[in-house]
Design a protein around this motif. Sequence first.
Motif, PDB file in Angstrom:
ATOM      1  N   ILE A  26      -2.218  -9.692   8.171  1.00 36.74           N
ATOM      2  CA  ILE A  26      -2.697  -8.311   8.032  1.00 36.74           C
ATOM      3  C   ILE A  26      -4.064  -8.936   7.155  1.00 36.74           C
ATOM      4  CG2 ILE A  26      -2.570  -5.978   7.892  1.00 36.74           C
ATOM      5  CD1 ILE A  26      -0.378  -6.115   8.388  1.00 36.74           C
ATOM      6  N   ALA A  27      -4.729  -9.007   7.581  1.00 37.85           N
ATOM      7  CA  ALA A  27      -6.506  -9.647   6.379  1.00 37.85           C
ATOM      8  C   ALA A  27      -7.015  -8.566   6.411  1.00 37.85           C
ATOM      9  CB  ALA A  27      -6.825 -10.965   7.226  1.00 37.85           C
ATOM     10  N   LEU A  28      -7.540  -7.816   5.537  1.00 36.46           N
ATOM     11  CA  LEU A  28      -9.270  -7.266   5.800  1.00 36.46           C
ATOM     12  C   LEU A  28      -9.619  -7.583   4.415  1.00 36.46           C
ATOM     13  CD1 LEU A  28      -6.855  -3.443   5.309  1.00 36.46           C
ATOM     14  CD2 LEU A  28      -8.137  -4.577   6.711  1.00 36.46           C
ATOM     15  N   PHE A  29     -11.061  -7.371   5.012  1.00 34.08           N
ATOM     16  CA  PHE A  29     -12.596  -8.182   4.135  1.00 34.08           C
ATOM     17  C   PHE A  29     -12.690  -7.173   3.764  1.00 34.08           C
ATOM     18  CE2 PHE A  29     -17.147  -9.289   3.197  1.00 34.08           C
ATOM     19  CZ  PHE A  29     -16.817 -10.819   3.068  1.00 34.08           C
ATOM     20  N   TYR A  30     -12.530  -7.172   1.841  1.00 34.20           N
ATOM     21  CA  TYR A  30     -13.607  -6.715   0.458  1.00 34.20           C
ATOM     22  C   TYR A  30     -14.222  -6.941   0.957  1.00 34.20           C
ATOM     23  CZ  TYR A  30     -14.275  -4.935  -4.052  1.00 34.20           C
ATOM     24  OH  TYR A  30     -14.713  -4.146  -5.215  1.00 34.20           O
ATOM     25  N   GLY A  31     -15.197  -8.020   0.815  1.00 36.83           N
ATOM     26  CA  GLY A  31     -16.739  -8.109   0.355  1.00 36.83           C
ATOM     27  C   GLY A  31     -16.983  -9.028  -0.937  1.00 36.83           C
ATOM     28  N   TYR A  32     -15.973  -8.510  -2.239  1.00 33.96           N
ATOM     29  CA  TYR A  32     -16.631  -8.862  -3.206  1.00 33.96           C
ATOM     30  C   TYR A  32     -15.642 -10.245  -3.954  1.00 33.96           C
ATOM     31  CZ  TYR A  32     -19.259  -4.797  -2.884  1.00 33.96           C
ATOM     32  OH  TYR A  32     -20.354  -3.659  -2.328  1.00 33.96           O
ATOM     33  N   THR A  33     -15.980 -10.260  -4.768  1.00 30.70           N
ATOM     34  CA  THR A  33     -14.605 -11.565  -5.532  1.00 30.70           C
ATOM     35  C   THR A  33     -14.199 -10.785  -6.620  1.00 30.70           C
ATOM     36  OG1 THR A  33     -16.899 -11.560  -7.425  1.00 30.70           O
ATOM     37  CG2 THR A  33     -16.575 -13.959  -4.913  1.00 30.70           C
ATOM     38  N   SER A  34     -14.662  -9.776  -7.069  1.00 32.50           N
ATOM     39  CA  SER A  34     -13.808  -8.970  -8.164  1.00 32.50           C
ATOM     40  C   SER A  34     -13.490  -8.037  -7.471  1.00 32.50           C
ATOM     41  CB  SER A  34     -14.523  -8.715  -9.228  1.00 32.50           C
ATOM     42  OG  SER A  34     -13.859  -7.505 -10.211  1.00 32.50           O
ATOM     43  N   THR A  72      -1.502  -9.300  -7.572  1.00 34.83           N
ATOM     44  CA  THR A  72      -2.532  -8.527  -8.061  1.00 34.83           C
ATOM     45  C   THR A  72      -3.399  -9.245  -8.522  1.00 34.83           C
ATOM     46  OG1 THR A  72      -1.646  -7.802  -9.815  1.00 34.83           O
ATOM     47  CG2 THR A  72      -0.779  -6.603  -7.401  1.00 34.83           C
ATOM     48  N   ALA A  73      -4.861  -8.731  -9.399  1.00 40.02           N
ATOM     49  CA  ALA A  73      -5.024  -9.503 -10.255  1.00 40.02           C
ATOM     50  C   ALA A  73      -5.086  -9.993 -11.098  1.00 40.02           C
ATOM     51  CB  ALA A  73      -6.640  -9.048  -9.906  1.00 40.02           C
ATOM     52  N   GLY A  74      -5.374 -10.883 -11.406  1.00 35.58           N
ATOM     53  CA  GLY A  74      -4.573 -10.840 -13.058  1.00 35.58           C
ATOM     54  C   GLY A  74      -5.441 -10.856 -14.120  1.00 35.58           C
ATOM     55  N   ALA A  75      -6.589  -9.815 -13.882  1.00 34.90           N
ATOM     56  CA  ALA A  75      -7.262  -9.425 -15.411  1.00 34.90           C
ATOM     57  C   ALA A  75      -6.233  -7.894 -15.822  1.00 34.90           C
ATOM     58  CB  ALA A  75      -8.229  -8.752 -14.303  1.00 34.90           C
ATOM     59  N   ILE A  76      -7.126  -8.019 -17.357  1.00 37.75           N
ATOM     60  CA  ILE A  76      -5.920  -6.762 -18.299  1.00 37.75           C
ATOM     61  C   ILE A  76      -6.284  -5.733 -18.587  1.00 37.75           C
ATOM     62  CG2 ILE A  76      -3.655  -6.660 -19.249  1.00 37.75           C
ATOM     63  CD1 ILE A  76      -2.717  -7.976 -16.918  1.00 37.75           C
ATOM     64  N   ASP A  77      -7.928  -6.409 -18.596  1.00 37.34           N
ATOM     65  CA  ASP A  77      -8.441  -4.788 -19.009  1.00 37.34           C
ATOM     66  C   ASP A  77      -8.275  -3.560 -18.409  1.00 37.34           C
ATOM     67  OD1 ASP A  77     -10.180  -4.810 -16.705  1.00 37.34           O
ATOM     68  OD2 ASP A  77     -11.587  -5.778 -17.443  1.00 37.34           O
ATOM     69  N   ALA A  78      -8.807  -2.370 -19.285  1.00 45.10           N
ATOM     70  CA  ALA A  78      -8.426  -1.048 -18.747  1.00 45.10           C
ATOM     71  C   ALA A  78      -8.819  -0.745 -17.619  1.00 45.10           C
ATOM     72  CB  ALA A  78      -9.792  -0.122 -19.273  1.00 45.10           C
ATOM     73  N   ASP A  79      -9.875  -0.808 -16.538  1.00 40.95           N
ATOM     74  CA  ASP A  79     -10.403  -1.008 -15.456  1.00 40.95           C
ATOM     75  C   ASP A  79      -9.741  -1.547 -14.445  1.00 40.95           C
ATOM     76  OD1 ASP A  79     -12.183   0.822 -15.739  1.00 40.95           O
ATOM     77  OD2 ASP A  79     -13.567  -0.779 -16.887  1.00 40.95           O
ATOM     78  N   ALA A  80      -8.958  -3.312 -14.857  1.00 37.95           N
ATOM     79  CA  ALA A  80      -8.003  -3.656 -13.114  1.00 37.95           C
ATOM     80  C   ALA A  80      -6.422  -2.947 -13.875  1.00 37.95           C
ATOM     81  CB  ALA A  80      -8.523  -4.868 -14.218  1.00 37.95           C
ATOM     82  N   PHE A  81      -6.701  -2.680 -14.677  1.00 39.31           N
ATOM     83  CA  PHE A  81      -5.277  -1.994 -14.930  1.00 39.31           C
ATOM     84  C   PHE A  81      -4.856  -0.555 -14.387  1.00 39.31           C
ATOM     85  CE2 PHE A  81      -1.730   1.312 -16.666  1.00 39.31           C
ATOM     86  CZ  PHE A  81      -0.857   0.216 -16.730  1.00 39.31           C
ATOM     87  N   HIS A  82      -6.064   0.227 -14.576  1.00 42.01           N
ATOM     88  CA  HIS A  82      -6.119   1.786 -13.891  1.00 42.01           C
ATOM     89  C   HIS A  82      -5.880   1.363 -11.942  1.00 42.01           C
ATOM     90  CE1 HIS A  82      -6.601   4.455 -16.507  1.00 42.01           C
ATOM     91  NE2 HIS A  82      -7.208   3.463 -16.748  1.00 42.01           N
ATOM     92  N   LEU A  83      -6.675  -0.707 -11.523  1.00 44.49           N
ATOM     93  CA  LEU A  83      -6.586  -0.588 -10.223  1.00 44.49           C
ATOM     94  C   LEU A  83      -4.706  -1.076 -10.121  1.00 44.49           C
ATOM     95  CD1 LEU A  83      -9.575  -2.769  -9.503  1.00 44.49           C
ATOM     96  CD2 LEU A  83      -8.688  -0.775  -8.679  1.00 44.49           C
ATOM     97  N   LEU A  84      -4.420  -1.636 -10.691  1.00 41.05           N
ATOM     98  CA  LEU A  84      -3.063  -2.298 -11.066  1.00 41.05           C
ATOM     99  C   LEU A  84      -1.731  -0.655 -10.840  1.00 41.05           C
ATOM    100  CD1 LEU A  84      -0.355  -4.512 -10.981  1.00 41.05           C
ATOM    101  CD2 LEU A  84      -1.062  -4.574 -13.272  1.00 41.05           C
ATOM    102  N   VAL A  85      -2.307   0.059 -10.849  1.00 39.52           N
ATOM    103  CA  VAL A  85      -1.329   1.584 -11.265  1.00 39.52           C
ATOM    104  C   VAL A  85      -1.518   2.070  -9.635  1.00 39.52           C
ATOM    105  CG1 VAL A  85      -0.937   3.260 -11.885  1.00 39.52           C
ATOM    106  CG2 VAL A  85      -1.105   1.872 -13.755  1.00 39.52           C
ATOM    107  N   HIS A  86      -2.547   1.589  -9.285  1.00 36.82           N
ATOM    108  CA  HIS A  86      -3.350   2.376  -7.985  1.00 36.82           C
ATOM    109  C   HIS A  86      -2.226   1.715  -6.332  1.00 36.82           C
ATOM    110  CE1 HIS A  86      -5.321   2.280  -4.421  1.00 36.82           C
ATOM    111  NE2 HIS A  86      -5.833   3.482  -4.677  1.00 36.82           N
ATOM    112  N   SER A  87      -2.405   0.047  -7.158  1.00 37.38           N
ATOM    113  CA  SER A  87      -1.621  -0.771  -5.873  1.00 37.38           C
ATOM    114  C   SER A  87       0.068  -0.214  -6.487  1.00 37.38           C
ATOM    115  CB  SER A  87      -1.870  -2.088  -6.512  1.00 37.38           C
ATOM    116  OG  SER A  87      -2.908  -2.183  -6.223  1.00 37.38           O
TER     117      SER A  87
END
Length: 93
Positions: A26-34, A72-87
């Motif tokens: 199952i693949a969905l195109f997001y369209g951005y590199t980050s 998941t993405a490897g970034a650990i800043d605050a914004d990326a952390f919120h995306l990790l929690v959402h995932s």
Amino acid sequence: VPGAIAAVPLHRPFDLKEGYGLAAPIALFYGYTSPLQNVPLFKLQVENLMKHVNRRMVANPSTRASGLIINTAGAIDADAFHLLVHSIQTCSV
């Protein structure tokens, strides 16, 4: 693939000759590199991906028994952390 999120059912260890088997990814195109380039769209795509994954898990007992490996993405800043929690919440893990 940059700009995409995907799920592949794995019923057995990977085999170089046979690949992942007959189950379609199952693949969905997001369209951005980050993921941080369009957070609302990324969250929506994660939710859509999990809807498809959950449908497959309900329909196939061996897929359901196999569980999930989530990369998941490897970034650990605050914004990326919120995306990790959402995932994590979306995947119910």
